[in-house]
Write a protein that holds these residues in place. Sequence first.
Motif, PDB file in Angstrom:
ATOM      1  N   THR A  82       0.796  -1.221   0.000  1.00 16.48           N
ATOM      2  CA  THR A  82       0.000   0.000   0.000  1.00 16.48           C
ATOM      3  C   THR A  82       0.832   1.276   0.000  1.00 16.48           C
ATOM      4  OG1 THR A  82      -0.175  -0.061   2.416  1.00 16.48           O
ATOM      5  CG2 THR A  82      -1.929  -1.136   1.153  1.00 16.48           C
ATOM      6  N   ASN A  83       2.123   1.185   0.351  1.00 16.93           N
ATOM      7  CA  ASN A  83       2.960   2.382   0.288  1.00 16.93           C
ATOM      8  C   ASN A  83       4.429   1.989   0.135  1.00 16.93           C
ATOM      9  OD1 ASN A  83       4.174   2.069   2.984  1.00 16.93           O
ATOM     10  ND2 ASN A  83       2.182   2.685   3.788  1.00 16.93           N
ATOM     11  N   GLU A  84       5.264   2.991  -0.153  1.00 25.22           N
ATOM     12  CA  GLU A  84       6.690   2.761  -0.411  1.00 25.22           C
ATOM     13  C   GLU A  84       7.401   2.203   0.818  1.00 25.22           C
ATOM     14  OE1 GLU A  84       8.431   2.966  -3.072  1.00 25.22           O
ATOM     15  OE2 GLU A  84       7.320   4.218  -4.508  1.00 25.22           O
ATOM     16  N   PHE A  85       7.045   2.692   2.014  1.00 27.32           N
ATOM     17  CA  PHE A  85       7.684   2.207   3.236  1.00 27.32           C
ATOM     18  C   PHE A  85       7.555   0.691   3.337  1.00 27.32           C
ATOM     19  CE2 PHE A  85       6.365   6.565   4.643  1.00 27.32           C
ATOM     20  CZ  PHE A  85       7.635   7.064   4.864  1.00 27.32           C
ATOM     21  N   LEU A  96       0.125   0.323  -4.360  1.00 26.53           N
ATOM     22  CA  LEU A  96      -1.321   0.386  -4.576  1.00 26.53           C
ATOM     23  C   LEU A  96      -2.008   0.876  -3.301  1.00 26.53           C
ATOM     24  CD1 LEU A  96      -3.549  -0.275  -6.672  1.00 26.53           C
ATOM     25  CD2 LEU A  96      -3.771  -2.508  -5.562  1.00 26.53           C
ATOM     26  N   PRO A  97      -2.138   2.192  -3.144  1.00 22.56           N
ATOM     27  CA  PRO A  97      -2.753   2.726  -1.921  1.00 22.56           C
ATOM     28  C   PRO A  97      -4.243   2.428  -1.858  1.00 22.56           C
ATOM     29  CG  PRO A  97      -2.313   4.483  -3.496  1.00 22.56           C
ATOM     30  CD  PRO A  97      -1.700   3.245  -4.067  1.00 22.56           C
ATOM     31  N   ASN A  98      -4.761   2.418  -0.645  1.00 20.22           N
ATOM     32  CA  ASN A  98      -6.173   2.103  -0.418  1.00 20.22           C
ATOM     33  C   ASN A  98      -6.995   3.387  -0.373  1.00 20.22           C
ATOM     34  OD1 ASN A  98      -5.559  -0.614  -0.232  1.00 20.22           O
ATOM     35  ND2 ASN A  98      -5.346  -0.564   1.990  1.00 20.22           N
ATOM     36  N   TYR A  99      -7.478   3.833  -1.526  1.00 18.14           N
ATOM     37  CA  TYR A  99      -8.257   5.059  -1.605  1.00 18.14           C
ATOM     38  C   TYR A  99      -9.741   4.747  -1.775  1.00 18.14           C
ATOM     39  CZ  TYR A  99      -3.789   7.432  -2.673  1.00 18.14           C
ATOM     40  OH  TYR A  99      -2.515   7.924  -2.633  1.00 18.14           O
ATOM     41  N   PRO A 100     -10.621   5.651  -1.355  1.00 16.12           N
ATOM     42  CA  PRO A 100     -12.066   5.468  -1.569  1.00 16.12           C
ATOM     43  C   PRO A 100     -12.500   5.979  -2.941  1.00 16.12           C
ATOM     44  CG  PRO A 100     -11.684   7.429  -0.284  1.00 16.12           C
ATOM     45  CD  PRO A 100     -10.327   6.820  -0.519  1.00 16.12           C
ATOM     46  N   PRO A 101     -13.741   5.736  -3.337  1.00 20.11           N
ATOM     47  CA  PRO A 101     -14.237   6.209  -4.635  1.00 20.11           C
ATOM     48  C   PRO A 101     -14.364   7.733  -4.695  1.00 20.11           C
ATOM     49  CG  PRO A 101     -15.597   4.407  -3.793  1.00 20.11           C
ATOM     50  CD  PRO A 101     -14.707   4.848  -2.668  1.00 20.11           C
ATOM     51  N   LYS A 102     -14.242   8.262  -5.896  1.00 18.38           N
ATOM     52  CA  LYS A 102     -14.337   9.707  -6.094  1.00 18.38           C
ATOM     53  C   LYS A 102     -15.723  10.235  -5.757  1.00 18.38           C
ATOM     54  CE  LYS A 102     -12.916  13.270  -9.399  1.00 18.38           C
ATOM     55  NZ  LYS A 102     -12.350  13.521 -10.749  1.00 18.38           N
ATOM     56  N   ALA A 103     -16.734   9.387  -5.844  1.00 15.55           N
ATOM     57  CA  ALA A 103     -18.106   9.821  -5.552  1.00 15.55           C
ATOM     58  C   ALA A 103     -18.276  10.250  -4.101  1.00 15.55           C
ATOM     59  CB  ALA A 103     -19.081   8.685  -5.870  1.00 15.55           C
ATOM     60  N   TRP A 104     -17.321   9.885  -3.243  1.00 17.43           N
ATOM     61  CA  TRP A 104     -17.407  10.277  -1.843  1.00 17.43           C
ATOM     62  C   TRP A 104     -17.109  11.761  -1.627  1.00 17.43           C
ATOM     63  CZ3 TRP A 104     -15.422   6.545   2.420  1.00 17.43           C
ATOM     64  CH2 TRP A 104     -15.974   5.278   2.234  1.00 17.43           C
ATOM     65  N   PHE A 105     -16.456  12.391  -2.576  1.00 18.59           N
ATOM     66  CA  PHE A 105     -15.897  13.724  -2.331  1.00 18.59           C
ATOM     67  C   PHE A 105     -16.970  14.761  -2.004  1.00 18.59           C
ATOM     68  CE2 PHE A 105     -14.631  17.921  -4.029  1.00 18.59           C
ATOM     69  CZ  PHE A 105     -13.670  18.205  -3.063  1.00 18.59           C
ATOM     70  N   LYS A 106     -16.743  15.434  -0.879  1.00 19.95           N
ATOM     71  CA  LYS A 106     -17.560  16.578  -0.492  1.00 19.95           C
ATOM     72  C   LYS A 106     -16.812  17.322   0.593  1.00 19.95           C
ATOM     73  CE  LYS A 106     -22.064  18.042   1.245  1.00 19.95           C
ATOM     74  NZ  LYS A 106     -23.400  17.603   1.731  1.00 19.95           N
ATOM     75  N   ASN A 143      -6.743   3.046   5.667  1.00 14.92           N
ATOM     76  CA  ASN A 143      -7.876   3.401   4.816  1.00 14.92           C
ATOM     77  C   ASN A 143      -8.616   4.614   5.343  1.00 14.92           C
ATOM     78  OD1 ASN A 143      -7.111   0.948   3.806  1.00 14.92           O
ATOM     79  ND2 ASN A 143      -9.067  -0.078   4.114  1.00 14.92           N
ATOM     80  N   LYS A 144      -8.800   4.657   6.665  1.00 14.71           N
ATOM     81  CA  LYS A 144      -9.629   5.725   7.229  1.00 14.71           C
ATOM     82  C   LYS A 144      -9.018   7.114   7.005  1.00 14.71           C
ATOM     83  CE  LYS A 144      -9.925   3.896  11.290  1.00 14.71           C
ATOM     84  NZ  LYS A 144      -9.109   2.669  11.195  1.00 14.71           N
ATOM     85  N   LEU A 145      -7.704   7.213   6.847  1.00 10.42           N
ATOM     86  CA  LEU A 145      -7.093   8.505   6.524  1.00 10.42           C
ATOM     87  C   LEU A 145      -7.715   9.069   5.259  1.00 10.42           C
ATOM     88  CD1 LEU A 145      -4.881  10.749   6.564  1.00 10.42           C
ATOM     89  CD2 LEU A 145      -3.411   9.130   5.331  1.00 10.42           C
ATOM     90  N   PHE A 146      -7.755   8.275   4.217  1.00  8.73           N
ATOM     91  CA  PHE A 146      -8.242   8.744   2.915  1.00  8.73           C
ATOM     92  C   PHE A 146      -9.767   8.836   2.885  1.00  8.73           C
ATOM     93  CE2 PHE A 146      -4.259   6.347   2.327  1.00  8.73           C
ATOM     94  CZ  PHE A 146      -3.456   7.414   1.983  1.00  8.73           C
ATOM     95  N   GLU A 147     -10.433   7.997   3.666  1.00  6.26           N
ATOM     96  CA  GLU A 147     -11.890   8.090   3.759  1.00  6.26           C
ATOM     97  C   GLU A 147     -12.295   9.391   4.439  1.00  6.26           C
ATOM     98  OE1 GLU A 147     -12.243   3.226   3.961  1.00  6.26           O
ATOM     99  OE2 GLU A 147     -12.493   4.423   5.785  1.00  6.26           O
ATOM    100  N   TYR A 148     -11.606   9.755   5.512  1.00  5.77           N
ATOM    101  CA  TYR A 148     -11.870  11.044   6.161  1.00  5.77           C
ATOM    102  C   TYR A 148     -11.625  12.196   5.191  1.00  5.77           C
ATOM    103  CZ  TYR A 148     -11.549   8.585  10.745  1.00  5.77           C
ATOM    104  OH  TYR A 148     -11.727   7.748  11.823  1.00  5.77           O
ATOM    105  N   LEU A 149     -10.462  12.172   4.523  1.00  5.22           N
ATOM    106  CA  LEU A 149     -10.106  13.277   3.624  1.00  5.22           C
ATOM    107  C   LEU A 149     -11.083  13.393   2.458  1.00  5.22           C
ATOM    108  CD1 LEU A 149      -6.207  12.914   3.467  1.00  5.22           C
ATOM    109  CD2 LEU A 149      -7.529  14.722   4.608  1.00  5.22           C
ATOM    110  N   ALA A 150     -11.518  12.260   1.921  1.00  5.95           N
ATOM    111  CA  ALA A 150     -12.442  12.294   0.785  1.00  5.95           C
ATOM    112  C   ALA A 150     -13.750  12.982   1.155  1.00  5.95           C
ATOM    113  CB  ALA A 150     -12.718  10.874   0.293  1.00  5.95           C
ATOM    114  N   CYS A 151     -14.105  12.914   2.436  1.00  8.39           N
ATOM    115  CA  CYS A 151     -15.345  13.537   2.894  1.00  8.39           C
ATOM    116  C   CYS A 151     -15.112  14.927   3.479  1.00  8.39           C
ATOM    117  CB  CYS A 151     -16.026  12.634   3.917  1.00  8.39           C
ATOM    118  SG  CYS A 151     -16.588  11.064   3.216  1.00  8.39           S
ATOM    119  N   GLY A 152     -13.893  15.459   3.284  1.00  4.64           N
ATOM    120  CA  GLY A 152     -13.603  16.831   3.664  1.00  4.64           C
ATOM    121  C   GLY A 152     -13.250  17.035   5.118  1.00  4.64           C
TER     122      GLY A 152
END
Length: 377
Positions: free
Chosen positions: A160-163, A183-193, A294-303
Amino acid sequence: MGKVAILHFSPLELYPPVQNFIQALAQAQCNHTVYVFTTTGIYNELDRFTISNSNIRIIRIGKSGPTINRWHRAWSYLLFYGGSFLYLCRLAPKRILYYETLSAFPAWLYRRFFNNKVEVLIHYHEYTTPEAYENGMMLTRRFHHLEKWLYPQAKWVSHTNEFRMQLFEKDIYPARIENPQILPNYPPKAWFKMATDFNTPLKIVYIGSLSMDTMYTREFAKWVIAQKGMVEWHIYSYNISEDAKLFLQSLSPGSIKLKDGLNYADLPQILQQYNVGVILYTGHIPNYIYNAPNKLFEYLACGLDVWYPVQMKGIRPYNTVNEFPVVLPLDFLDLDDFNWKKAVSKEGHRLNNPSFFCEVALSLLVKSFCEEEAGGR
């Protein structure tokens, strides 16, 4: 139309990254019939993952979950490995993607003894140290020894990351990976707000498994209570240790609320109601030190802003400076002087729209998995 296979022993419902990959295959109209082999999870809170695409067939063999006794678990291992191997022999797929060492055995067996031209792809949700393999479950220890034979021949091996990839390549030497991928674990773009500015009380959310011994649950709860109603913390978890549950229930009701776990598809609607998402891992093993969960990117995707422990080196590349959403490391052992009002202020910060979405991250794997011809070796 050819056939391809995915091996994922653990229930799909617990692993959003593989759900997103299956959805990406459906959207890409992969010109193969995709057979997904997994187990049935014993989690009453979660809806079964399904996909409305006739070219993607999910086959569940055996059961998996914390309430299954050792004999049923052993029987499920036998069913899954034997059943999925027999399916592979009958289907003769052009390529096989397996997730984690626990899913490796049928792929190794099929390539080693039945079809040495099948292409094998491998992805790891987690990083496991050599010590953890050695001291862990006998099956994963033995399977990891076997899969080292696959690495030099694999079409794809990803972390999931270089490290994690750098540590992994060092661990498996002298075995070599010809085509390492990230291959990072990102959520779908439809989540963005983008979240709106906060009003008191500040609303903080945590999603996922929760415990006392490997997370800063106690420390963060005490900090929330010390804010005397200016901060609310809501926890959504279907997998919480008994001592963590008892601890949270022992607190005076009000600022901290423990809620049922959520289905992955329901996360964006819930997360967008909050201002900050918190991550609590203490970094007790390298898998968590070098983790961007995963939750890092899920939080960010939702602003949402994100607060995380300073011990988590895997998140450091995502720290922000004068930007929001904010990604901020905290010392959870010393929160007394933490100025949270300054941390969540947008004054002097510019908007940086999140760009961590699975459609882009998965595109190369989708292409590699779905291409028409399988190259023999």
